[in-house]
Design an enzyme around this catalytic site. Structure first.
Site, PDB file in Angstrom:
ATOM      1  NE  ARG A 182      -2.653   1.457   3.253  1.00 55.92           N
ATOM      2  CZ  ARG A 182      -3.543   1.172   4.512  1.00 55.92           C
ATOM      3  NH1 ARG A 182      -4.445   1.327   4.260  1.00 55.92           N
ATOM      4  NH2 ARG A 182      -2.799   1.857   5.734  1.00 55.92           N
ATOM      5  CD  GLU A 236      -9.356   4.833   2.635  1.00 58.12           C
ATOM      6  OE1 GLU A 236      -9.350   4.214   3.928  1.00 58.12           O
ATOM      7  OE2 GLU A 236      -7.903   4.879   1.511  1.00 58.12           O
ATOM      8  CG  ASP A 294      -8.806   6.755   6.498  1.00 61.74           C
ATOM      9  OD1 ASP A 294      -8.713   8.085   6.765  1.00 61.74           O
ATOM     10  OD2 ASP A 294      -7.947   6.442   5.343  1.00 61.74           O
ATOM     11  CB  ILE A 311      -4.828  -4.949  10.922  1.00 66.72           C
ATOM     12  CG1 ILE A 311      -6.184  -5.428  11.773  1.00 66.72           C
ATOM     13  CG2 ILE A 311      -5.870  -3.762   9.989  1.00 66.72           C
ATOM     14  CD1 ILE A 311      -6.655  -4.557  12.502  1.00 66.72           C
ATOM     15  CG  HIS A 312      -3.035  -9.639  15.389  1.00 63.92           C
ATOM     16  ND1 HIS A 312      -3.057 -10.718  15.575  1.00 63.92           N
ATOM     17  CD2 HIS A 312      -2.361  -9.515  15.551  1.00 63.92           C
ATOM     18  CE1 HIS A 312      -2.628 -11.536  16.090  1.00 63.92           C
ATOM     19  NE2 HIS A 312      -2.134  -9.794  16.630  1.00 63.92           N
ATOM     20  CG  ASP A 346     -36.341 -19.405 -11.881  1.00 66.03           C
ATOM     21  OD1 ASP A 346     -35.212 -18.852 -11.209  1.00 66.03           O
ATOM     22  OD2 ASP A 346     -36.968 -18.454 -12.531  1.00 66.03           O
TER      23      ASP A 346
HETATM   24  C1  LIG Z   1      -6.991   1.622   8.957  1.00 68.45           C
HETATM   25  C2  LIG Z   1      -6.639   1.186   8.351  1.00 68.45           C
HETATM   26  O1  LIG Z   1      -5.196   1.289   7.813  1.00 68.45           O
HETATM   27  S1  LIG Z   1      -5.943  -0.299   8.721  1.00 68.45           S
HETATM   28  C3  LIG Z   1      -4.546  -1.043   7.795  1.00 68.45           C
HETATM   29  C4  LIG Z   1      -2.928   0.158   8.413  1.00 68.45           C
HETATM   30  N1  LIG Z   1      -2.582  -0.556   9.894  1.00 68.45           N
HETATM   31  C5  LIG Z   1      -1.680  -1.258  10.025  1.00 68.45           C
HETATM   32  O2  LIG Z   1      -2.164  -1.978   9.024  1.00 68.45           O
HETATM   33  C6  LIG Z   1      -1.870  -2.432  11.028  1.00 68.45           C
HETATM   34  C7  LIG Z   1      -1.683  -3.619  11.228  1.00 68.45           C
HETATM   35  N2  LIG Z   1      -1.208  -4.146  12.932  1.00 68.45           N
HETATM   36  C8  LIG Z   1      -0.659  -4.129  13.994  1.00 68.45           C
HETATM   37  O3  LIG Z   1       0.499  -3.196  13.267  1.00 68.45           O
HETATM   38  C9  LIG Z   1      -0.279  -5.109  14.856  1.00 68.45           C
HETATM   39  O4  LIG Z   1      -1.162  -5.872  14.907  1.00 68.45           O
HETATM   40  C10 LIG Z   1      -1.423  -4.360  16.313  1.00 68.45           C
HETATM   41  C11 LIG Z   1      -0.421  -2.624  16.401  1.00 68.45           C
HETATM   42  C12 LIG Z   1      -2.753  -4.128  16.180  1.00 68.45           C
HETATM   43  C13 LIG Z   1      -0.988  -5.133  17.291  1.00 68.45           C
HETATM   44  O5  LIG Z   1       0.460  -5.713  17.705  1.00 68.45           O
HETATM   45  P1  LIG Z   1       1.185  -6.675  18.727  1.00 68.45           P
HETATM   46  O6  LIG Z   1       0.821  -5.674  19.391  1.00 68.45           O
HETATM   47  O7  LIG Z   1       2.735  -7.065  18.377  1.00 68.45           O
HETATM   48  O8  LIG Z   1       0.377  -7.906  18.139  1.00 68.45           O
HETATM   49  P2  LIG Z   1       0.770  -9.516  18.941  1.00 68.45           P
HETATM   50  O9  LIG Z   1       1.648  -9.599  19.913  1.00 68.45           O
HETATM   51  O10 LIG Z   1      -0.330 -10.157  19.267  1.00 68.45           O
HETATM   52  O11 LIG Z   1       2.038 -10.424  17.470  1.00 68.45           O
HETATM   53  C14 LIG Z   1       1.802 -11.419  17.759  1.00 68.45           C
HETATM   54  C15 LIG Z   1       2.980 -11.943  16.484  1.00 68.45           C
HETATM   55  O12 LIG Z   1       2.313 -11.082  15.189  1.00 68.45           O
HETATM   56  C16 LIG Z   1       2.765 -10.188  14.324  1.00 68.45           C
HETATM   57  N3  LIG Z   1       1.854  -9.949  13.557  1.00 68.45           N
HETATM   58  C17 LIG Z   1       0.753  -8.527  14.027  1.00 68.45           C
HETATM   59  N4  LIG Z   1       0.704  -7.612  13.538  1.00 68.45           N
HETATM   60  C18 LIG Z   1       0.686  -8.214  12.009  1.00 68.45           C
HETATM   61  C19 LIG Z   1       0.374  -7.824  10.533  1.00 68.45           C
HETATM   62  N5  LIG Z   1      -0.720  -6.994  10.591  1.00 68.45           N
HETATM   63  N6  LIG Z   1       1.008  -8.491  10.053  1.00 68.45           N
HETATM   64  C20 LIG Z   1       2.453  -9.255  10.279  1.00 68.45           C
HETATM   65  N7  LIG Z   1       2.486  -9.899  11.135  1.00 68.45           N
HETATM   66  C21 LIG Z   1       2.097  -9.180  12.389  1.00 68.45           C
HETATM   67  C22 LIG Z   1       3.817 -10.098  15.433  1.00 68.45           C
HETATM   68  O13 LIG Z   1       4.775  -9.129  14.802  1.00 68.45           O
HETATM   69  C23 LIG Z   1       3.913 -10.891  16.176  1.00 68.45           C
HETATM   70  O14 LIG Z   1       4.553 -11.877  15.437  1.00 68.45           O
HETATM   71  P3  LIG Z   1       6.174 -12.785  16.945  1.00 68.45           P
HETATM   72  O15 LIG Z   1       5.643 -13.379  17.545  1.00 68.45           O
HETATM   73  O16 LIG Z   1       7.056 -12.826  15.551  1.00 68.45           O
HETATM   74  O17 LIG Z   1       7.076 -11.963  17.341  1.00 68.45           O
HETATM   75  C1  LIG Z   2      -8.196  -0.094   5.757  1.00 69.23           C
HETATM   76  C2  LIG Z   2      -8.373   1.868   5.598  1.00 69.23           C
HETATM   77  O1  LIG Z   2      -7.598   2.267   5.209  1.00 69.23           O
HETATM   78  C3  LIG Z   2      -9.356   2.324   6.360  1.00 69.23           C
HETATM   79  O2  LIG Z   2     -10.113   2.023   7.045  1.00 69.23           O
HETATM   80  O3  LIG Z   2      -9.538   3.711   6.338  1.00 69.23           O
HETATM   81 MG   LIG Z   3      -7.880   4.328   5.267  1.00 63.97          MG
END
Ligand SMILES: CC(=O)SCCNC(=O)CCNC(=O)[C@H](O)C(C)(C)COP(=O)(O)OP(=O)(O)OC[C@H]1O[C@@H](n2cnc3c(N)ncnc32)[C@H](O)[C@@H]1OP(=O)(O)O
Ligand SMILES: CC(=O)C(=O)O
Ligand SMILES: [Mg+2]
Length: 268
Positions: free
Chosen positions: A39, A100, A135, A201-202, A249
């Site tokens: 992205r 968005e 958003d 996101i996780h 149908d």
């Molecule tokens: C509205 C929007 O714009 S959404 C899109 C933008 N936002 C994002 O992409 C957020 C992505 N997600 C994150 O940043 C995180 O998941 C958070 C902040 C929500 C939580 O993070 P943490 O507290 O580290 O989660 P947690 O401890 O449960 O993570 C477990 C494992 O998964 C990994 N992990 C967590 N999220 C992700 C992800 N999105 N992608 C890949 N790996 C991930 C962590 O690094 C951790 O790995 P490890 O065990 O090897 O150390």
């Molecule tokens: C995923 C994202 O970018 C939003 O919900 O705004």
């Molecule tokens: Mg957005």
């Protein structure tokens, strides 16, 4: 991989360089079939050009570029020109368009038409629309609820326009990422509205969303039986017939075909 809102403003360069490094190295597991999506920042942020110049000249192209906050068809034209000038040779990338803001929804059909038309002579293939729910709620000043009634119109409009242009429709993020029951409910809501998939996101969200969007074994069994019965009735000259208590149908036959198509795609 994200350069946009998941990245702090003062870390934009670091994110771009990190992702570029990952792309240069290439996919670690070549036997598994998966796509790499990046992205970029939105065009109006002023950061997108630098993102594209860095990411699209890496040793390995990302499979897909996700373009956030697309507001109008001029931005698609801008993107088309940039990818054509940056990507070398006959290579190309998939494009996923984020819708968005209120203005994005006003311009939605023309955004899609422009993307489909320009892609014929450019280096991108539009493949999906994403509903950027967080958003969007900020853009219209709504209050988010668990039922999502405040955004029903926007989500349904996104599905409608996406399908009209043969694009996938990807539903909103569920930010309470530890609440898997809530995620399941919201995934099913999106599925019933016609969304093809949902953002995660996780890692913990992946199996829940995949399960929700895959037809259940009883749906598959129903669809297979219906298609068989439909063929038999067609041979005897019957367009409409009764199957398990319902009138069937052509349109119901198409719904059964959709189920089988998803299963076949998922198995690939
Ligand atoms: C509205 C929007 O714009 S959404 C899109 C933008 N936002 C994002 O992409 C957020 C992505 N997600 C994150 O940043 C995180 O998941 C958070 C902040 C929500 C939580 O993070 P943490 O507290 O580290 O989660 P947690 O401890 O449960 O993570 C477990 C494992 O998964 C990994 N992990 C967590 N999220 C992700 C992800 N999105 N992608 C890949 N790996 C991930 C962590 O690094 C951790 O790995 P490890 O065990 O090897 O150390
Ligand atoms: C995923 C994202 O970018 C939003 O919900 O705004
Ligand atoms: Mg957005």
């Amino acid at each position: 991989m994200d350069c946009e809102d998941g990245v702090a403003i003062n870390k934009k360069d670091v994110a771009r360089e990190t992702i570029r490094g990952i792309l240069d190295k290439g996919k670690p597991n070549k036997s598994r079939k998966y796509d790499w999506g990046v992205r970029a920042n939105s065009i109006d942020s002023g950061l997108c050009e630098e993102d594209l110049k860095s990411l699209l000249t890496a040793k390995n192209l990302p499979d897909t570029v996700l373009l956030p906050k697309v507001q109008n068809c001029d931005e698609i034209k801008w993107f088309s020109d940039k990818v054509s000038s940056i990507i070398s040779g006959n290579n190309s990338v998939n494009l996923i368009i984020y819708i968005e803001t209120a203005m994005s929804f006003i311009n939605l059909p023309s955004i899609c038409k422009t993307a489909v038309d320009l892609s014929k002579n450019s280096k991108f293939r539009p493949c999906a629309l994403v509903y950027g729910g967080d958003d969007f709620v900020a853009s219209i000043g709504a209050i988010k609820t668990e039922e999502n009634t405040e955004t029903l119109y926007a989500r349904q409009k996104l599905v409608l326009v996406a399908k009209a242009y043969n694009l996938q429709a990807i539903d909103m993020v569920y930010i309470k990422y530890k609440d898997l029951e809530g995620l399941k409910k919201q995934s099913e809501q999106g599925l019933h509205m016609g969304f093809t998939g949902k953002q995660v996101i996780h890692p913990g969200q992946v199996p829940v969303v995949q399960n929700a969007f895959l037809p259940t074994s009883s749906q598959v069994e129903w669809a297979q039986g219906l298609l068989k019965s439909f063929k038999e009735h067609q041979k005897t000259g019957k367009g409409a017939f009764t199957y398990r208590g319902s009138m069937i149908d052509m349109p119901t036959m198409k719904q059964a075909q959709n189920i089988i198509e998803i299963v076949n795609l998922a198995q690939k």
